[in-house]
Write a protein that holds these residues in place. Structure first.
Motif, mmCIF file in Angstrom:
data_model
loop_
_atom_site.group_PDB
_atom_site.id
_atom_site.type_symbol
_atom_site.label_atom_id
_atom_site.label_comp_id
_atom_site.label_asym_id
_atom_site.label_seq_id
_atom_site.Cartn_x
_atom_site.Cartn_y
_atom_site.Cartn_z
ATOM 1 N N ARG A 165 82.241 -2.630 -116.903
ATOM 2 C CA ARG A 165 81.371 -3.807 -117.259
ATOM 3 C C ARG A 165 81.956 -4.560 -118.417
ATOM 4 O O ARG A 165 81.818 -5.523 -118.941
ATOM 5 N N ARG A 166 83.381 -3.270 -119.068
ATOM 6 C CA ARG A 166 83.968 -3.837 -120.183
ATOM 7 C C ARG A 166 84.911 -5.116 -119.600
ATOM 8 O O ARG A 166 85.699 -5.513 -120.059
ATOM 9 N N ARG A 167 85.291 -4.899 -117.795
ATOM 10 C CA ARG A 167 86.396 -6.083 -117.512
ATOM 11 C C ARG A 167 86.007 -7.024 -116.703
ATOM 12 O O ARG A 167 86.600 -7.211 -115.506
ATOM 13 N N LEU A 168 84.765 -7.038 -116.528
ATOM 14 C CA LEU A 168 83.768 -8.178 -115.683
ATOM 15 C C LEU A 168 84.926 -9.038 -115.640
ATOM 16 O O LEU A 168 85.168 -10.251 -116.717
ATOM 17 N N MET A 169 84.781 -10.114 -114.376
ATOM 18 C CA MET A 169 85.709 -11.725 -114.460
ATOM 19 C C MET A 169 85.070 -11.985 -112.997
ATOM 20 O O MET A 169 84.886 -11.115 -111.938
ATOM 21 N N LEU A 170 84.966 -13.537 -113.289
ATOM 22 C CA LEU A 170 84.298 -14.002 -112.305
ATOM 23 C C LEU A 170 85.172 -15.237 -112.092
ATOM 24 O O LEU A 170 85.740 -15.552 -112.883
ATOM 25 N N ASN A 171 84.840 -15.226 -110.531
ATOM 26 C CA ASN A 171 85.655 -16.572 -109.835
ATOM 27 C C ASN A 171 84.973 -17.868 -109.883
ATOM 28 O O ASN A 171 84.107 -17.694 -110.618
ATOM 29 N N ASP A 172 85.293 -18.707 -109.393
ATOM 30 C CA ASP A 172 84.702 -20.290 -109.624
ATOM 31 C C ASP A 172 83.145 -20.103 -109.103
ATOM 32 O O ASP A 172 82.422 -21.546 -109.467
ATOM 33 N N LYS A 173 82.836 -19.539 -108.250
ATOM 34 C CA LYS A 173 81.680 -19.408 -107.410
ATOM 35 C C LYS A 173 80.603 -18.579 -108.271
ATOM 36 O O LYS A 173 79.542 -18.885 -107.691
ATOM 37 N N GLY A 174 81.291 -17.964 -109.617
ATOM 38 C CA GLY A 174 80.264 -17.026 -110.805
ATOM 39 C C GLY A 174 79.863 -15.803 -110.185
ATOM 40 O O GLY A 174 79.747 -14.658 -110.083
ATOM 41 N N GLN A 175 81.012 -15.722 -108.513
ATOM 42 C CA GLN A 175 80.552 -13.865 -108.103
ATOM 43 C C GLN A 175 82.050 -13.264 -108.821
ATOM 44 O O GLN A 175 83.006 -13.458 -109.224
ATOM 45 N N ILE A 176 81.879 -11.916 -108.860
ATOM 46 C CA ILE A 176 82.443 -11.183 -109.539
ATOM 47 C C ILE A 176 84.210 -10.969 -108.297
ATOM 48 O O ILE A 176 84.049 -11.440 -107.676
ATOM 49 N N ASP A 177 84.782 -11.208 -108.999
ATOM 50 C CA ASP A 177 86.407 -10.961 -108.657
ATOM 51 C C ASP A 177 87.087 -9.605 -108.900
ATOM 52 O O ASP A 177 87.848 -9.376 -109.090
ATOM 53 N N TRP A 178 87.030 -9.059 -107.153
ATOM 54 C CA TRP A 178 86.836 -7.710 -107.707
ATOM 55 C C TRP A 178 88.419 -7.166 -107.735
ATOM 56 O O TRP A 178 89.030 -6.724 -108.138
ATOM 57 N N GLN A 179 89.131 -8.232 -106.988
ATOM 58 C CA GLN A 179 91.095 -8.365 -107.245
ATOM 59 C C GLN A 179 91.298 -8.774 -107.972
ATOM 60 O O GLN A 179 92.028 -7.531 -108.572
#
Length: 348
Positions: free
Chosen positions: A273-287
């Motif tokens: 929750r402290r480090r959430l990062m989203l990609n261009d599609k609005g999805q979580i970028d897990w990598q």
């Protein structure tokens, strides 16, 4: 031959083995013992030249005991943190490092990464706490690890990180040599630093040779089996390295579920929750999240085999070697120790 006086805590007398049996010598006068042996031997044979050789050798053995390498039959050590009538002093990290035979543990795949991690932690903060013999043993084990990696061509990046961290720590310690933070001659440490740089150069320019083994390779396997193998890797850098082998493996290495499981394995939801990062599609970028959280939080560590600590006997040992435990149910008293817990055991 032990000798016990009226006071059982006394060190006893000095005894010398001769042709006619054991003779009692001076308590702590090495020269008297050597002279006594020389006279005894001269009376029996009469070859003065041989006696001089024997006397010189015995004097060297008795006065240079620090250069003698001792081998312990027992592969376990009692960890005591205070003095009693039976045991004086306390157990140190260097004594445990010498006694548990880490030199043989590096040849066991289950223990190899554990030993490397322990060497990393010692290099970071505990190198100056080791005795001279333990420091010598440390670099002997390190040399064996490097030779093993050069021969097997495995775990190259892991050892390069170990050597780099050790060299950085030594550079900082050498600057404080005026404070007597290192044991031994400073020239010896410069030679060790040169050896570390040489090992790092050899690992950096190692040429991986293809093994001519018959049978299937990773590229020949079906995609679902390849993905299942990638899920067994605990380091994201290994996944990216496998992805460079072929186009299909490159696509599998970008699988979102693969990186999500890797993040869930190493980190907690609170850290997510402290480090959430989203990609261009609005999805979580897990990598991207994995590599970002890796810089902020420690990763989960698991090892195939670790040293055990017996709470009942206060003994540290490898599980396959065991120790003479007096508990009714010894297995319940055993605690596996992580590398950091191993070091913390000797912090008083």
């Amino acid at each position: 031959m032990p000798f016990l006086g009226q006071d059982w805590r006394s060190p006893g007398g000095s005894w010398v083995k001769t042709g006619s049996g054991w003779k009692r010598g001076s308590h702590d006068k090495v020269n008297d013992i050597i002279k006594f042996m020389s006279q005894e031997n001269k009376e029996n044979s009469g070859q003065e030249q041989d006696f001089e050789v024997v006397v010189k050798k015995r004097r060297k053995d008795m006065l240079n005991t620090a250069k003698t390498q001792y081998f312990h039959k027992d592969k376990w050590i009692y960890v005591h943190k205070g003095s009693t009538k039976e045991r004086h002093g306390y157990c140190t990290l260097g004594e445990a490092f010498n006694r548990l035979d880490f030199s043989a543990a590096i040849h066991d795949r289950r223990r190899f990464t554990y030993v490397v991690r322990l060497l990393q932690l010692i290099a970071q903060s505990q190198l100056t706490s080791l005795s001279g013999a333990a420091q010598k043993n440390y670099f002997n084990i390190l040399e064996k690890i490097v030779n093993k990696v050069l021969k097997d061509q495995e775990n190259i990046r892991l050892i390069k990180e170990l050597l780099q961290g050790l060299h950085t720590s030594l550079c900082q310690l050498v600057e404080g040599v005026g404070k007597s933070v290192l044991v031994g001659n400073i020239n010896l440490w410069y030679l060790r630093m040169e050896s570390i740089l040489q090992w790092h150069y050899q690992l950096k320019h190692i040429q991986i040779t293809a093994r001519e083994d018959e049978g299937l390779t990773l590229v020949d396997l079906p995609a679902d089996m390849q993905l299942n193998i990638l899920r067994r890797l605990a380091d994201g850098r290994d996944i990216l390295s496998v992805g460079r082998v072929s186009a299909r493996l490159s696509g599998l290495s970008e699988d979102r579920l693969l990186w999500k499981r890797l993040c869930q394995y190493h980190f907690t939801e609170r850290q997510f929750r402290r480090r959430l990062m989203l990609n261009d599609k609005g999805q979580i970028d897990w990598q991207r999240m994995y590599f970002k959280m890796q810089r902020c939080y420690p990763r989960k560590e698991e090892y195939g085999d670790t040293p055990q600590f017996c709470r009942h006997c206060h003994v540290l040992f490898w599980k396959d070697t065991g120790h003479p435990c007096t508990a009714n149910n010894p297995e319940c008293a055993y605690i596996p120790l992580s590398p950091q817990a191993f070091i913390n055991l000797f912090k008083f």
